[in-house]
Scaffold this motif. Structure first.
Motif, mmCIF file in Angstrom:
data_model
loop_
_atom_site.group_PDB
_atom_site.id
_atom_site.type_symbol
_atom_site.label_atom_id
_atom_site.label_comp_id
_atom_site.label_asym_id
_atom_site.label_seq_id
_atom_site.Cartn_x
_atom_site.Cartn_y
_atom_site.Cartn_z
ATOM 1 N N LEU A 36 23.462 36.137 51.671
ATOM 2 C CA LEU A 36 22.225 36.411 50.948
ATOM 3 C C LEU A 36 22.035 37.905 50.728
ATOM 4 C CD1 LEU A 36 19.692 33.835 52.447
ATOM 5 C CD2 LEU A 36 21.278 33.556 50.538
ATOM 6 N N GLY A 37 22.414 38.705 51.713
ATOM 7 C CA GLY A 37 22.298 40.154 51.569
ATOM 8 C C GLY A 37 23.156 40.693 50.436
ATOM 9 N N ILE A 38 24.353 40.173 50.299
ATOM 10 C CA ILE A 38 25.238 40.600 49.210
ATOM 11 C C ILE A 38 24.638 40.218 47.862
ATOM 12 C CG2 ILE A 38 27.482 40.171 48.109
ATOM 13 C CD1 ILE A 38 28.571 39.803 51.045
ATOM 14 N N LEU A 39 24.038 39.040 47.801
ATOM 15 C CA LEU A 39 23.515 38.521 46.531
ATOM 16 C C LEU A 39 22.116 39.034 46.193
ATOM 17 C CD1 LEU A 39 24.691 34.809 46.858
ATOM 18 C CD2 LEU A 39 25.716 36.616 45.438
ATOM 19 N N ARG A 40 21.499 39.794 47.086
ATOM 20 C CA ARG A 40 20.092 40.152 46.869
ATOM 21 C C ARG A 40 19.856 40.954 45.603
ATOM 22 N NH1 ARG A 40 18.870 44.433 51.720
ATOM 23 N NH2 ARG A 40 20.437 45.936 51.063
ATOM 24 N N ASP A 41 20.861 41.680 45.137
ATOM 25 C CA ASP A 41 20.650 42.486 43.930
ATOM 26 C C ASP A 41 21.751 42.302 42.889
ATOM 27 O OD1 ASP A 41 22.687 43.734 45.287
ATOM 28 O OD2 ASP A 41 21.775 45.714 45.310
ATOM 29 N N ARG A 42 22.479 41.178 42.991
ATOM 30 C CA ARG A 42 23.556 40.972 42.019
ATOM 31 C C ARG A 42 24.046 39.531 42.027
ATOM 32 N NH1 ARG A 42 27.200 44.892 45.526
ATOM 33 N NH2 ARG A 42 26.029 44.264 47.323
ATOM 34 N N THR A 43 24.774 39.188 40.976
ATOM 35 C CA THR A 43 25.497 37.927 40.873
ATOM 36 C C THR A 43 26.962 38.261 41.094
ATOM 37 O OG1 THR A 43 23.896 36.994 39.333
ATOM 38 C CG2 THR A 43 26.108 36.042 39.295
ATOM 39 N N VAL A 44 27.626 37.477 41.934
ATOM 40 C CA VAL A 44 28.987 37.804 42.345
ATOM 41 C C VAL A 44 29.878 36.574 42.210
ATOM 42 C CG1 VAL A 44 30.377 38.651 44.282
ATOM 43 C CG2 VAL A 44 28.070 39.487 43.984
ATOM 44 N N GLY A 45 31.140 36.793 41.862
ATOM 45 C CA GLY A 45 32.108 35.719 41.802
ATOM 46 C C GLY A 45 32.519 35.277 43.200
ATOM 47 N N MET A 46 32.966 34.037 43.291
ATOM 48 C CA MET A 46 33.383 33.476 44.584
ATOM 49 C C MET A 46 34.502 34.305 45.216
ATOM 50 S SD MET A 46 31.738 30.631 45.522
ATOM 51 C CE MET A 46 32.836 29.475 46.331
ATOM 52 N N ALA A 77 27.325 29.138 38.749
ATOM 53 C CA ALA A 77 27.408 29.027 37.292
ATOM 54 C C ALA A 77 28.801 29.462 36.867
ATOM 55 C CB ALA A 77 26.356 29.907 36.630
ATOM 56 N N PRO A 78 29.312 28.886 35.786
ATOM 57 C CA PRO A 78 30.620 29.330 35.305
ATOM 58 C C PRO A 78 30.539 30.770 34.786
ATOM 59 C CG PRO A 78 29.652 27.715 33.810
ATOM 60 C CD PRO A 78 28.738 27.831 34.984
ATOM 61 N N SER A 79 31.604 31.495 34.993
ATOM 62 C CA SER A 79 31.661 32.868 34.488
ATOM 63 C C SER A 79 31.801 32.841 32.968
ATOM 64 C CB SER A 79 32.854 33.605 35.094
ATOM 65 O OG SER A 79 33.057 34.836 34.431
ATOM 66 N N PRO A 80 31.028 33.655 32.254
ATOM 67 C CA PRO A 80 31.173 33.698 30.803
ATOM 68 C C PRO A 80 32.462 34.382 30.360
ATOM 69 C CG PRO A 80 29.543 35.302 31.522
ATOM 70 C CD PRO A 80 29.954 34.513 32.733
ATOM 71 N N HIS A 81 33.120 35.101 31.284
ATOM 72 C CA HIS A 81 34.321 35.863 30.956
ATOM 73 C C HIS A 81 35.615 35.189 31.390
ATOM 74 C CE1 HIS A 81 31.461 38.973 30.011
ATOM 75 N NE2 HIS A 81 31.008 38.961 31.243
ATOM 76 N N ASP A 82 35.514 34.215 32.308
ATOM 77 C CA ASP A 82 36.701 33.547 32.850
ATOM 78 C C ASP A 82 36.329 32.105 33.170
ATOM 79 O OD1 ASP A 82 38.860 32.577 34.287
ATOM 80 O OD2 ASP A 82 38.994 34.301 35.636
ATOM 81 N N GLY A 83 36.856 31.195 32.406
ATOM 82 C CA GLY A 83 36.523 29.781 32.569
ATOM 83 C C GLY A 83 36.879 29.208 33.929
#
Length: 134
Positions: free
Chosen positions: A37-47, A77-83
């Motif tokens: 949660l701390g990593i995601l608090r200010d961004r969206t990140v890939g798995m 959510a799927p990445s808009p840049h990499d399916g």
């Protein structure tokens, strides 16, 4: 008791980990879930990037995100840049929990360092930041 640098840093790490564990337990979360949660608090990140931040392999990362998703804390959510890629972000509930946890951790760390002068607080902040970014 006087500690050498290694012992002092290790003991400080233990105190902080215990503090994080206590805060997490109050919200029925592990330290790894708190870190997520701390990593995601200010961004969206890939798995993949999340796995690198947390030092987890793909299956462990999938399980961690699945559990958080079931609690309504994160969404994929799927990445808009990499399916093939999946992005992870906080839900509104996850954001509220993250804000509450961050505030509680902040209060507890403030209490931990309450005996330090303003100059000592500034110095420890500067030194810790330099160590983290080295």
């Amino acid at each position: 008791m006087t500690l050498n640098t290694v012992d002092a840093l290790v003991q400080l790490s233990f105190r902080i980990q215990r503090l994080l564990g206590d805060v997490g337990a109050g919200h029925d979360m592990s330290i790894v879930q708190m870190r997520l949660l701390g990593i995601l608090r200010d961004r969206t990140v890939g798995m993949l990037e999340l796995g690198q931040y947390l030092g987890l392999d793909k299956s462990s990362m999938t399980g961690l995100v699945t559990r958080a998703e079931k609690r309504g804390l994160v969404a994929r959510a799927p990445s808009p840049h990499d399916g093939r890629a999946v992005l992870v972000s906080l839900t509104p509930l996850g954001q509220r929990l993250t804000e509450a946890g961050t505030a509680e951790v902040g209060r507890r760390i403030d209490a931990l360092i309450a005996g330090l002068t303003a100059e000592e607080r500034a110095a420890i902040t500067d030194l810790a930041a330099r160590i983290v970014h080295s």
